[in-house]
Design a protein around this motif. Structure first.
Motif, PDB file in Angstrom:
ATOM      1  N   THR A 147      -5.710  12.048   0.800  1.00 42.41           N
ATOM      2  CA  THR A 147      -4.608  11.184   1.200  1.00 42.41           C
ATOM      3  C   THR A 147      -4.791   9.801   0.575  1.00 42.41           C
ATOM      4  N   VAL A 148      -3.738   9.001   0.671  1.00 47.15           N
ATOM      5  CA  VAL A 148      -3.810   7.607   0.231  1.00 47.15           C
ATOM      6  C   VAL A 148      -4.942   6.909   0.988  1.00 47.15           C
ATOM      7  N   GLU A 149      -5.017   7.202   2.279  1.00 42.26           N
ATOM      8  CA  GLU A 149      -6.040   6.568   3.128  1.00 42.26           C
ATOM      9  C   GLU A 149      -7.460   6.919   2.657  1.00 42.26           C
ATOM     10  N   ASP A 150      -7.679   8.205   2.309  1.00 44.26           N
ATOM     11  CA  ASP A 150      -8.997   8.633   1.804  1.00 44.26           C
ATOM     12  C   ASP A 150      -9.379   7.823   0.561  1.00 44.26           C
ATOM     13  N   ALA A 151      -8.414   7.717  -0.375  1.00 41.96           N
ATOM     14  CA  ALA A 151      -8.697   7.015  -1.634  1.00 41.96           C
ATOM     15  C   ALA A 151      -8.928   5.532  -1.375  1.00 41.96           C
ATOM     16  N   GLN A 152      -8.107   4.968  -0.480  1.00 41.48           N
ATOM     17  CA  GLN A 152      -8.244   3.529  -0.158  1.00 41.48           C
ATOM     18  C   GLN A 152      -9.613   3.248   0.452  1.00 41.48           C
ATOM     19  N   ALA A 153     -10.088   4.165   1.285  1.00 44.66           N
ATOM     20  CA  ALA A 153     -11.398   3.980   1.930  1.00 44.66           C
ATOM     21  C   ALA A 153     -12.512   3.938   0.884  1.00 44.66           C
ATOM     22  N   VAL A 154     -12.359   4.727  -0.164  1.00 47.00           N
ATOM     23  CA  VAL A 154     -13.372   4.762  -1.222  1.00 47.00           C
ATOM     24  C   VAL A 154     -13.261   3.540  -2.130  1.00 47.00           C
ATOM     25  N   LEU A 155     -12.021   3.103  -2.390  1.00 47.77           N
ATOM     26  CA  LEU A 155     -11.800   2.059  -3.402  1.00 47.77           C
ATOM     27  C   LEU A 155     -11.835   0.644  -2.851  1.00 47.77           C
ATOM     28  N   GLY A 156     -11.573   0.511  -1.565  1.00 44.38           N
ATOM     29  CA  GLY A 156     -11.515  -0.828  -0.978  1.00 44.38           C
ATOM     30  C   GLY A 156     -10.101  -1.375  -1.011  1.00 44.38           C
ATOM     31  N   ALA A 157      -9.879  -2.438  -0.230  1.00 46.21           N
ATOM     32  CA  ALA A 157      -8.518  -2.930   0.010  1.00 46.21           C
ATOM     33  C   ALA A 157      -7.891  -3.622  -1.194  1.00 46.21           C
TER      34      ALA A 157
END
Ligand SMILES: NC(=O)c1ccc[n+]([C@@H]2O[C@H](COP(=O)([O-])OP(=O)(O)OC[C@H]3O[C@@H](n4cnc5c(N)ncnc54)[C@H](OP(=O)(O)O)[C@@H]3O)[C@@H](O)[C@H]2O)c1
Length: 257
Positions: free
Chosen positions: A98-108
């Motif tokens: 999900t977008v959330e999964d990727a965001q968690a890995v990449l940072g805000a």
């Protein structure tokens, strides 16, 4: 604008070809990192983009696509994250996250976009479903400008992206089989194989264009071709007798499961 790619397999290479054809990026501004099989090298010899062997040059890219297999995408993003500049637009075309999964890995500070394209992006006739993380309108528009160069783009709720991928992404294979079967029928009736493929492909293109331009219901378009007691309705009867509709619905269901 520099664009980066991580992964140049079937989907990555289709998108790279489409972006270059659309001239939204030139080969010297396109940085591509492939895996270990040499696929990216072979594509580079054909298209002339900048082949990169680590994530370092990605910091020069405003937009970075990731098109690796679904199982490893988050792991690869984790490796690439330290090299991405703040405000990079990261477009993942991988399924299974999900977008959330990727965001968690990449940072805000990275703008995450989840897009599900299909292979006709290579000829700028793709159908792309897209879901965005929260981001400024201007950033979203930049991502949309890049994606729109590859075909039609529909913003959808992320929970429908899987089905979107099935219908837009798997169906080209179903349609390819349909085309092959139609051509087999034509050959059976005496047409040359070459002519049969040409006729079938143009018929499909025209039928799709007519549906899009006229906005008519497919049933109405079908009714317009079936005269009473005519040959087309006899063909329709044969398709129904052989479970054509159910076969197609079941194919979507199985592909989506
Ligand atoms: N194909 C479609 O129609 C379609 C449609 C929508 C979405 N997708 C999604 O797109 C993604 C890619 O699908 P695909 O069909 O293109 O698969 P694919 O042909 O297997 O391509 C994946 C590529 O990723 C490369 N790769 C693996 N690890 C890498 C790394 N660390 N750095 C750079 N490249 C790396 C692989 O390179 P090597 O093989 O050289 O190691 C391979 O060429 C999948 O997540 C899929 O779900 C595909």
């Amino acid at each position: 604008m520099n664009i980066g790619f991580i992964g140049a397999g079937h989907m990555g290479s289709a998108m790279i070809e489409g972006l270059l054809k659309a001239k939204i990026v030139s080969p010297k501004n396109l940085y591509v990192k492939g895996g270990s099989s040499g696929t990216a090298e072979a594509l580079q010899a054909k298209l002339g983009f900048q082949l990169i062997y680590d994530y370092n040059r990605l910091k020069e890219c405003e937009v970075v696509f990731i098109a690796t297999g679904a199982k490893i995408v988050l792991e690869v993003l984790q490796e690439a994250a330290p090299f991405l500049a703040e405000e990079t637009i990261l477009i993942s075309v991988a399924t299974g996250h999900t977008v959330e999964d990727a965001q968690a890995v990449l940072g805000a500070k990275i703008h995450v976009v989840h897009a599900i394209p299909n292979t006709p992006v290579s000829v700028n006739e793709g159908m792309i479903g897209v879901a965005f993380a929260q981001m400024p309108e201007e950033t979203k528009n930049k991502a949309l400008a890049v994606l729109t160069s590859l075909g039609k783009v529909e913003e959808v709720n992320e929970n429908i992206l899987g089905t979107f991928g099935t219908v837009a992404g798997c169906s080209p294979a179903f349609v390819d089989i349909f085309m092959e079967a139609l051509a087999d029928g034509a050959v059976r009736e005496g047409m040359s194989r070459t002519l049969a493929y040409e006729v079938v492909a143009q018929m499909l293109l025209g039928t799709a264009k007519l549906a899009i331009d006229s906005k008519k219901h497919p049933g109405e378009l079908k009714d317009g071709v079936t005269s009473p007691g005519g040959s087309t309705i006899r063909g329709v009867e044969a398709l129904e007798k052989n479970g054509f509709r159910y076969a197609v619905i079941d194919a979507v269901k199985q592909a989506n499961s």
